[in-house]
Write a protein that holds these residues in place. Structure first.
Motif, mmCIF file in Angstrom:
data_model
loop_
_atom_site.group_PDB
_atom_site.id
_atom_site.type_symbol
_atom_site.label_atom_id
_atom_site.label_comp_id
_atom_site.label_asym_id
_atom_site.label_seq_id
_atom_site.Cartn_x
_atom_site.Cartn_y
_atom_site.Cartn_z
ATOM 1 N N GLY A 292 48.198 49.007 35.758
ATOM 2 C CA GLY A 292 47.547 49.866 36.735
ATOM 3 C C GLY A 292 46.648 50.912 36.108
ATOM 4 N N GLU A 293 47.091 51.488 35.001
ATOM 5 C CA GLU A 293 46.295 52.522 34.351
ATOM 6 C C GLU A 293 44.993 51.936 33.816
ATOM 7 O OE1 GLU A 293 46.977 56.294 31.327
ATOM 8 O OE2 GLU A 293 48.491 54.718 31.486
ATOM 9 N N TRP A 294 45.074 50.754 33.197
ATOM 10 C CA TRP A 294 43.869 50.101 32.667
ATOM 11 C C TRP A 294 42.909 49.738 33.780
ATOM 12 C CZ3 TRP A 294 41.515 45.398 33.428
ATOM 13 C CH2 TRP A 294 40.476 45.070 32.535
ATOM 14 N N VAL A 295 43.441 49.197 34.894
ATOM 15 C CA VAL A 295 42.585 48.835 36.024
ATOM 16 C C VAL A 295 41.861 50.064 36.545
ATOM 17 C CG1 VAL A 295 42.552 47.973 38.402
ATOM 18 C CG2 VAL A 295 43.949 46.816 36.686
ATOM 19 N N TRP A 296 42.581 51.183 36.662
ATOM 20 C CA TRP A 296 41.944 52.405 37.158
ATOM 21 C C TRP A 296 40.852 52.885 36.203
ATOM 22 C CZ3 TRP A 296 41.204 54.620 41.510
ATOM 23 C CH2 TRP A 296 40.728 55.934 41.557
ATOM 24 N N GLU A 297 41.079 52.758 34.909
ATOM 25 C CA GLU A 297 40.052 53.133 33.929
ATOM 26 C C GLU A 297 38.789 52.301 34.124
ATOM 27 O OE1 GLU A 297 41.960 52.622 30.211
ATOM 28 O OE2 GLU A 297 43.127 54.487 30.323
ATOM 29 N N GLN A 298 38.971 51.014 34.422
ATOM 30 C CA GLN A 298 37.811 50.148 34.658
ATOM 31 C C GLN A 298 37.099 50.529 35.954
ATOM 32 O OE1 GLN A 298 37.086 48.183 32.021
ATOM 33 N NE2 GLN A 298 38.949 49.227 31.311
ATOM 34 N N VAL A 299 37.873 50.905 36.953
ATOM 35 C CA VAL A 299 37.279 51.348 38.224
ATOM 36 C C VAL A 299 36.344 52.527 37.985
ATOM 37 C CG1 VAL A 299 37.800 52.511 40.411
ATOM 38 C CG2 VAL A 299 39.118 50.504 39.723
ATOM 39 N N ILE A 300 36.799 53.490 37.196
ATOM 40 C CA ILE A 300 35.998 54.689 36.937
ATOM 41 C C ILE A 300 34.803 54.365 36.044
ATOM 42 C CG2 ILE A 300 35.999 56.985 35.917
ATOM 43 C CD1 ILE A 300 37.532 56.735 38.577
ATOM 44 N N SER A 301 35.038 53.638 34.970
ATOM 45 C CA SER A 301 33.960 53.404 34.002
ATOM 46 C C SER A 301 32.880 52.479 34.538
ATOM 47 C CB SER A 301 34.530 52.841 32.697
ATOM 48 O OG SER A 301 35.155 51.586 32.905
ATOM 49 N N HIS A 302 33.242 51.574 35.469
ATOM 50 C CA HIS A 302 32.261 50.625 36.001
ATOM 51 C C HIS A 302 31.851 50.947 37.436
ATOM 52 C CE1 HIS A 302 32.509 48.036 32.511
ATOM 53 N NE2 HIS A 302 33.824 48.099 32.579
ATOM 54 N N ALA A 303 32.269 52.095 37.929
ATOM 55 C CA ALA A 303 31.863 52.588 39.252
ATOM 56 C C ALA A 303 32.229 51.629 40.377
ATOM 57 C CB ALA A 303 30.363 52.878 39.268
ATOM 58 N N PHE A 304 33.462 51.090 40.346
ATOM 59 C CA PHE A 304 33.950 50.287 41.464
ATOM 60 C C PHE A 304 34.415 51.213 42.588
ATOM 61 C CE2 PHE A 304 34.831 47.009 38.099
ATOM 62 C CZ PHE A 304 33.939 46.067 38.589
ATOM 63 N N GLU A 305 34.613 50.623 43.785
ATOM 64 C CA GLU A 305 35.020 51.442 44.928
ATOM 65 C C GLU A 305 36.424 51.990 44.760
ATOM 66 O OE1 GLU A 305 35.547 51.230 49.798
ATOM 67 O OE2 GLU A 305 35.165 49.400 48.652
ATOM 68 N N GLY A 306 37.316 51.238 44.133
ATOM 69 C CA GLY A 306 38.689 51.684 43.968
ATOM 70 C C GLY A 306 39.572 50.544 43.511
ATOM 71 N N MET A 307 40.873 50.703 43.717
ATOM 72 C CA MET A 307 41.798 49.627 43.379
ATOM 73 C C MET A 307 42.894 49.559 44.431
ATOM 74 S SD MET A 307 44.291 50.718 40.188
ATOM 75 C CE MET A 307 45.697 51.816 40.424
ATOM 76 N N VAL A 308 43.570 48.419 44.477
ATOM 77 C CA VAL A 308 44.697 48.207 45.377
ATOM 78 C C VAL A 308 45.891 47.799 44.529
ATOM 79 C CG1 VAL A 308 45.573 46.952 47.373
ATOM 80 C CG2 VAL A 308 43.124 47.433 47.186
ATOM 81 N N ALA A 309 47.035 48.451 44.731
ATOM 82 C CA ALA A 309 48.262 48.140 43.992
ATOM 83 C C ALA A 309 49.287 47.578 44.969
ATOM 84 C CB ALA A 309 48.798 49.397 43.311
ATOM 85 N N LYS A 310 49.626 46.302 44.800
ATOM 86 C CA LYS A 310 50.495 45.608 45.750
ATOM 87 C C LYS A 310 51.856 45.309 45.119
ATOM 88 C CE LYS A 310 46.600 43.378 48.086
ATOM 89 N NZ LYS A 310 46.051 42.098 48.616
ATOM 90 N N ARG A 311 52.906 45.640 45.850
ATOM 91 C CA ARG A 311 54.262 45.373 45.360
ATOM 92 C C ARG A 311 54.495 43.874 45.268
ATOM 93 N NH1 ARG A 311 59.482 44.974 47.429
ATOM 94 N NH2 ARG A 311 58.683 45.071 49.569
ATOM 95 N N LEU A 312 55.035 43.408 44.134
ATOM 96 C CA LEU A 312 55.163 41.978 43.861
ATOM 97 C C LEU A 312 56.018 41.253 44.889
ATOM 98 C CD1 LEU A 312 55.674 42.057 39.980
ATOM 99 C CD2 LEU A 312 53.547 41.772 41.266
ATOM 100 N N ALA A 313 57.037 41.930 45.400
ATOM 101 C CA ALA A 313 57.967 41.278 46.327
ATOM 102 C C ALA A 313 57.572 41.445 47.787
ATOM 103 C CB ALA A 313 59.376 41.822 46.119
ATOM 104 N N SER A 314 56.416 42.029 48.053
ATOM 105 C CA SER A 314 56.064 42.376 49.431
ATOM 106 C C SER A 314 55.625 41.174 50.252
ATOM 107 C CB SER A 314 54.942 43.414 49.434
ATOM 108 O OG SER A 314 53.769 42.886 48.842
ATOM 109 N N PRO A 315 56.016 41.132 51.536
ATOM 110 C CA PRO A 315 55.467 40.133 52.462
ATOM 111 C C PRO A 315 54.064 40.555 52.866
ATOM 112 C CG PRO A 315 56.878 41.630 53.661
ATOM 113 C CD PRO A 315 56.973 42.032 52.212
#
Length: 232
Positions: free
Chosen positions: A150-173
């Protein structure tokens, strides 16, 4: 604690994906019939026949959840060009627009497969079924995400000017509504005036009774049931 802090603290139990700046798109396929439906119930086939054709080549019947985008040459979502394509309906202009501004579908979830409702199984099961269902192409892209980063993904979001990120629980329906199982974290430095205008225009429409249904026609159970509940 902020949503970003929660996502990073619990990243080993979540799959983190980039948030693309486009239209949320429900994809339904039954036989040769393909429907692309926006979050507000608007049919998108006429404006995006290239995407519908790509989906039609995928074997089987299914319902996908996805994000429809038009990307610039650097790979960033261009919401203004996406809007221009969505407003184009005359066939000759549609084909020209598809050449000039090719669309892309980032597919991130599977809600139904053949006659099976896939919303109850855990996210990781749905992701595997989705990954096995098609190959990436210029139009269709499997949005995989990364577990435990998650931390790495967020760093990429900031450095590449993406809109954001979504973090989904692995066991979620799958839930067709806001849920703590799916954390959406927006990039505070991201701006898109055209998209904000679009969101305001359809904010009331999204909650209206008319948007709880769409043309289901030949789409069978459970695809019909899944589609109806998603648009509520």
């Amino acid at each position: 604690m902020s949503l970003r802090a929660v996502a990073i603290e619990r990243q080993h139990r979540r799959r983190c994906l980039f948030k693309y700046d486009g239209y949320r798109c429900l994809v339904k396929k039954s036989g040769e019939t393909v429907e692309l439906v926006s979050r507000n119930g608007k049919a998108l086939n006429d404006s995006f026949p290239d995407v519908a054709d790509a989906v039609r080549q995928v074997p089987g019947d299914f319902v996908w959840d996805s994000e429809l985008t038009v990307d610039d040459r650097a790979g960033h979502s261009d919401f203004e060009r996406l809007q221009q394509r969505a407003r184009t309906r005359i066939p000759l202009r549609v084909h020209a627009a598809a050449r000039e501004s090719p669309a892309r579908l980032y597919v991130f979830d599977m809600l139904a497969r053949a006659e099976r409702d896939m919303r109850a199984p855990p996210l990781e099961v749905r992701k595997q079924r989705l990954r096995d269902s098609f190959e990436n192409s210029a139009v269709l892209v499997y949005a995989s995400g990364i577990v435990g980063a998650g931390e790495w993904v967020w760093e990429q979001v900031i450095s590449h000017a993406f809109e954001g990120m979504v973090a989904k629980r692995l066991a979620s329906p799958y839930e067709g509504r806001r849920s703590p199982d799916w954390l959406k974290i927006k990039n505070p430095d991201y701006g898109r005036p055209a998209a904000l205008s679009w969101a305001r225009r359809y904010a009331r429409l999204d909650r209206s009774p008319a948007c709880q249904q769409c043309s289901l026609g030949s789409i069978p159970y459970p695809v019909q049931i899944v589609t109806h509940s998603l648009l509520r």
